[in-house]
Design an enzyme around this catalytic site. Structure first.
Site, PDB file in Angstrom:
ATOM      1  N   HIS A   1       0.845  -1.197   0.000  1.00 26.53           N
ATOM      2  CA  HIS A   1       0.000   0.000   0.000  1.00 26.53           C
ATOM      3  C   HIS A   1       0.873   1.237   0.000  1.00 26.53           C
ATOM      4  O   HIS A   1       1.972   1.243   0.553  1.00 26.53           O
ATOM      5  CB  HIS A   1      -0.963   0.016   1.204  1.00 26.53           C
ATOM      6  CG  HIS A   1      -0.298  -0.203   2.520  1.00 26.53           C
ATOM      7  ND1 HIS A   1       0.088  -1.457   2.961  1.00 26.53           N
ATOM      8  CD2 HIS A   1       0.079   0.662   3.498  1.00 26.53           C
ATOM      9  CE1 HIS A   1       0.660  -1.344   4.152  1.00 26.53           C
ATOM     10  NE2 HIS A   1       0.671  -0.060   4.502  1.00 26.53           N
TER      11      HIS A   1
ATOM     12  N   HIS B   1       0.959   5.123   1.224  1.00 29.94           N
ATOM     13  CA  HIS B   1       0.339   6.134   2.078  1.00 29.94           C
ATOM     14  C   HIS B   1       0.451   7.479   1.374  1.00 29.94           C
ATOM     15  O   HIS B   1       1.555   7.875   0.964  1.00 29.94           O
ATOM     16  CB  HIS B   1       1.091   6.281   3.407  1.00 29.94           C
ATOM     17  CG  HIS B   1       1.030   5.083   4.309  1.00 29.94           C
ATOM     18  ND1 HIS B   1       0.195   5.023   5.400  1.00 29.94           N
ATOM     19  CD2 HIS B   1       1.723   3.922   4.306  1.00 29.94           C
ATOM     20  CE1 HIS B   1       0.383   3.858   6.034  1.00 29.94           C
ATOM     21  NE2 HIS B   1       1.300   3.185   5.386  1.00 29.94           N
TER      22      HIS B   1
HETATM   23  P1  5GP Z   1       1.801   0.176   7.447  1.00 24.29           P
HETATM   24  O1  5GP Z   1       2.527   0.450   8.719  1.00 24.29           O
HETATM   25  O2  5GP Z   1       1.564  -1.299   7.211  1.00 24.29           O
HETATM   26  O3  5GP Z   1       2.446   0.837   6.258  1.00 24.29           O
HETATM   27  O4  5GP Z   1       0.413   0.894   7.606  1.00 24.29           O
HETATM   28  C1  5GP Z   1      -0.808   0.247   7.645  1.00 24.29           C
HETATM   29  C2  5GP Z   1      -1.879   1.314   7.724  1.00 24.29           C
HETATM   30  O5  5GP Z   1      -3.136   0.688   7.537  1.00 24.29           O
HETATM   31  C3  5GP Z   1      -1.936   2.040   9.071  1.00 24.29           C
HETATM   32  O6  5GP Z   1      -1.796   3.448   8.832  1.00 24.29           O
HETATM   33  C4  5GP Z   1      -3.308   1.677   9.627  1.00 24.29           C
HETATM   34  O7  5GP Z   1      -3.905   2.731  10.332  1.00 24.29           O
HETATM   35  C5  5GP Z   1      -4.071   1.292   8.381  1.00 24.29           C
HETATM   36  N1  5GP Z   1      -5.130   0.294   8.588  1.00 24.29           N
HETATM   37  C6  5GP Z   1      -4.976  -0.903   9.224  1.00 24.29           C
HETATM   38  N2  5GP Z   1      -6.140  -1.582   9.198  1.00 24.29           N
HETATM   39  C7  5GP Z   1      -7.037  -0.803   8.534  1.00 24.29           C
HETATM   40  C8  5GP Z   1      -8.416  -0.975   8.197  1.00 24.29           C
HETATM   41  O8  5GP Z   1      -9.063  -1.970   8.496  1.00 24.29           O
HETATM   42  N3  5GP Z   1      -9.009   0.048   7.500  1.00 24.29           N
HETATM   43  C9  5GP Z   1      -8.315   1.172   7.143  1.00 24.29           C
HETATM   44  N4  5GP Z   1      -8.999   2.103   6.456  1.00 24.29           N
HETATM   45  N5  5GP Z   1      -7.014   1.369   7.451  1.00 24.29           N
HETATM   46  C10 5GP Z   1      -6.382   0.385   8.141  1.00 24.29           C
END
Ligand code: 5GP
Ligand code: ZN
Length: 115
Positions: A101, A103
């Protein structure tokens, strides 16, 4: 697709999510725990853990995701003020959700550089 993966579940509409953008291979939606006024996640629908899984065939998809980030930044009114696009990869990269993903973060001053 992975049965347990939260972003696969969102892509399959098993978890209700308001899409910011959707087409056949990308989905964008607001982060559930935003770190800034604009915090959108851009997610390939196909399950890939992170950039380590992206191959030559995924280059157009990755480019499209970056262009989409710029488009959403414009729609959310932060194109001119500035924003950041981040991909966390693996444990030391701070990745929590093991599905690739991007951001898109903006709407407030972000610290210069990377921590
Ligand atoms: P990472 O640290 O893996 O790059 O970030 C994962 C992101 O996914 C985090 O910012 C977290 O808040 C978001 N996230 C995790 N679970 C969900 C979810 O069920 N729905 C949404 N909309 N965001 C999520
Ligand atoms: Zn997944």
């Amino acid at each position: 697709m992975s049965d347990e993966c939260i972003f696969c579940k969102i892509a399959r509409k098993e978890v209700p999510t308001q899409p910011v953008y959707e087409d056949h291979d990308l989905l964008a939606f607001d982060d559930i725990r935003p770190v800034a006024p604009v915090h959108v996640l851009i997610v390939p629908k196909e399950h890939m853990v992170n950039l380590n899984d992206a191959g030559k065939n995924d280059v157009p998809l990755l480019g499209k995701a970056l262009r989409l980030a710029a488009k959403i930044a414009d729609e959310r009114g932060v194109a001119e003020s500035g924003y950041r696009v981040v991909v966390n990869n693996g444990e030391q990269g701070g990745q929590i959700v093991p599905h690739l993903h991007f951001h898109l973060v903006g709407g407030r001053p972000l610290s210069p550089g990377l921590g």
